[in-house]
Design a protein around this motif. Sequence first.
Motif, PDB file in Angstrom:
ATOM      1  N   HIS A  83       0.862  -1.189  -0.148  1.00  0.00           N
ATOM      2  CA  HIS A  83      -0.154  -0.072   0.011  1.00  0.00           C
ATOM      3  C   HIS A  83       0.653   1.258   0.020  1.00  0.00           C
ATOM      4  O   HIS A  83       0.545   2.247  -0.676  1.00  0.00           O
ATOM      5  CB  HIS A  83      -1.062   0.142   1.302  1.00  0.00           C
ATOM      6  CG  HIS A  83      -1.736   1.155   1.287  1.00  0.00           C
ATOM      7  ND1 HIS A  83      -2.533   1.949   0.395  1.00  0.00           N
ATOM      8  CD2 HIS A  83      -1.890   2.214   2.234  1.00  0.00           C
ATOM      9  CE1 HIS A  83      -3.156   2.661   0.712  1.00  0.00           C
ATOM     10  NE2 HIS A  83      -2.518   2.996   1.845  1.00  0.00           N
ATOM     11  N   GLU A  86       1.958   1.624  -3.482  1.00  0.00           N
ATOM     12  CA  GLU A  86       0.874   2.261  -4.521  1.00  0.00           C
ATOM     13  C   GLU A  86       0.617   3.513  -4.130  1.00  0.00           C
ATOM     14  O   GLU A  86      -0.189   4.399  -5.319  1.00  0.00           O
ATOM     15  CB  GLU A  86      -0.284   1.238  -4.567  1.00  0.00           C
ATOM     16  CG  GLU A  86      -0.949   1.477  -3.358  1.00  0.00           C
ATOM     17  CD  GLU A  86      -2.586   0.514  -3.333  1.00  0.00           C
ATOM     18  OE1 GLU A  86      -2.859   0.040  -4.249  1.00  0.00           O
ATOM     19  OE2 GLU A  86      -3.109   0.559  -2.136  1.00  0.00           O
ATOM     20  N   SER A  87       0.589   3.993  -3.101  1.00  0.00           N
ATOM     21  CA  SER A  87       0.610   5.292  -2.547  1.00  0.00           C
ATOM     22  C   SER A  87       1.716   6.422  -3.033  1.00  0.00           C
ATOM     23  O   SER A  87       1.571   7.449  -2.975  1.00  0.00           O
ATOM     24  CB  SER A  87       0.204   5.692  -1.252  1.00  0.00           C
ATOM     25  OG  SER A  87      -0.871   4.554  -0.774  1.00  0.00           O
ATOM     26  N   ALA A 244      -2.975  -3.252   0.152  1.00  0.00           N
ATOM     27  CA  ALA A 244      -2.883  -2.652  -1.126  1.00  0.00           C
ATOM     28  C   ALA A 244      -4.348  -2.772  -1.800  1.00  0.00           C
ATOM     29  O   ALA A 244      -4.951  -3.905  -1.407  1.00  0.00           O
ATOM     30  CB  ALA A 244      -1.603  -3.160  -1.835  1.00  0.00           C
ATOM     31  N   GLY A 249      -4.613   4.273  -5.705  1.00  0.00           N
ATOM     32  CA  GLY A 249      -3.412   3.573  -6.309  1.00  0.00           C
ATOM     33  C   GLY A 249      -3.414   2.741  -7.554  1.00  0.00           C
ATOM     34  O   GLY A 249      -2.672   2.280  -7.962  1.00  0.00           O
ATOM     35  N   ARG A 250      -4.746   2.922  -8.349  1.00  0.00           N
ATOM     36  CA  ARG A 250      -5.120   2.172  -9.309  1.00  0.00           C
ATOM     37  C   ARG A 250      -4.555   3.024 -10.539  1.00  0.00           C
ATOM     38  O   ARG A 250      -4.566   4.030 -10.574  1.00  0.00           O
ATOM     39  CB  ARG A 250      -6.367   1.588  -9.421  1.00  0.00           C
ATOM     40  CG  ARG A 250      -6.744   0.479  -8.451  1.00  0.00           C
ATOM     41  CD  ARG A 250      -8.109   0.340  -8.320  1.00  0.00           C
ATOM     42  NE  ARG A 250      -8.495  -0.648  -7.195  1.00  0.00           N
ATOM     43  CZ  ARG A 250      -8.499  -2.017  -7.515  1.00  0.00           C
ATOM     44  NH1 ARG A 250      -8.551  -2.576  -8.571  1.00  0.00           N
ATOM     45  NH2 ARG A 250      -8.739  -2.755  -6.535  1.00  0.00           N
ATOM     46  N   GLN A 253      -7.363   5.367 -11.840  1.00  0.00           N
ATOM     47  CA  GLN A 253      -7.880   5.531 -10.592  1.00  0.00           C
ATOM     48  C   GLN A 253      -9.456   5.123 -10.604  1.00  0.00           C
ATOM     49  O   GLN A 253     -10.074   5.578 -11.446  1.00  0.00           O
ATOM     50  CB  GLN A 253      -7.631   6.967  -9.915  1.00  0.00           C
ATOM     51  CG  GLN A 253      -6.082   7.139  -9.809  1.00  0.00           C
ATOM     52  CD  GLN A 253      -5.782   8.450  -8.888  1.00  0.00           C
ATOM     53  OE1 GLN A 253      -6.539   9.543  -9.215  1.00  0.00           O
ATOM     54  NE2 GLN A 253      -4.853   8.613  -8.240  1.00  0.00           N
TER      55      GLN A 253
END
Length: 279
Positions: A83, A86-87, A244, A249-250, A253
Amino acid sequence: MRIANLSGRLSVIVDDRAVDVADASNGRFSPDVQDVYERFDEFRSWVASTSLPRGREFDLTDLGPPAPQPRQLLAIGLNYSEHARESGFAAPPSPAVFTKFVTSITGPYGQVELPEGKVDWEVELVVVIGRRAHQVAEAEAWSHIAGLTVGQDISERVLQMVGSVPQFSLAKSYPGFTPMGPWLVTPDEFDNPDDLELRCEIDGEQVQKGRSSELIFSVPALIEKLSAVLPLLPGDVIFTGTPAGVGMGRSPQRFLQPGEVLTSSIEGVGELRQTFVRR
């Protein structure tokens, strides 16, 4: 033991039925759910030594948060390595602590109004303190914990990231942004309370899956580090971080939309279910 807030009254769930604690104890314990944490050791001993009456059937939608009015509500950011990545951050060298405001707490089922912006999901393992903890060593931490529940750290990302000083606490504290439940499960109910699976789904599509054993700072480590600075009080709540899979984070988004149903679950505890509506 499973401890529930049923229509605002302290209850114990036995064989999927609810026992009203104030009635079963002849008034020894208050019906107020938050009050029980001040006497949690006594309460736990009473339950263990008492032949509880057969409880009543109940509707899940009548459940409220198992710690509705904590004096302190602490949350930990970036506590899973994936996580953090991804951030766009490195794993923190010490817990990244913020707060959520108590007025955002709600029960495990219901509707949440979407404010303007980009509203995201974060399933989390939540700890409720059962015994005052100040300067507690990691090895002793579990003895200060009343139990575990499921939480959602719902977050509005525009406000969270605006300006030179991000507004984590404010952006995560709109009404309904802190659902918890469906009940509190005491640590002795788990084979290993440090290794539980977390899941999150939107309309049945899995968006998050992780295990609490992947926490950078485990539950006992968090108790040690937080209590080194401030006393953790009975009934206080700690959101331990999210794995995650959040929308921010996608690529591209993705954020929550009106009509979507968010289901959040933790192994051995249960699930939350929120439906989102436009304000």
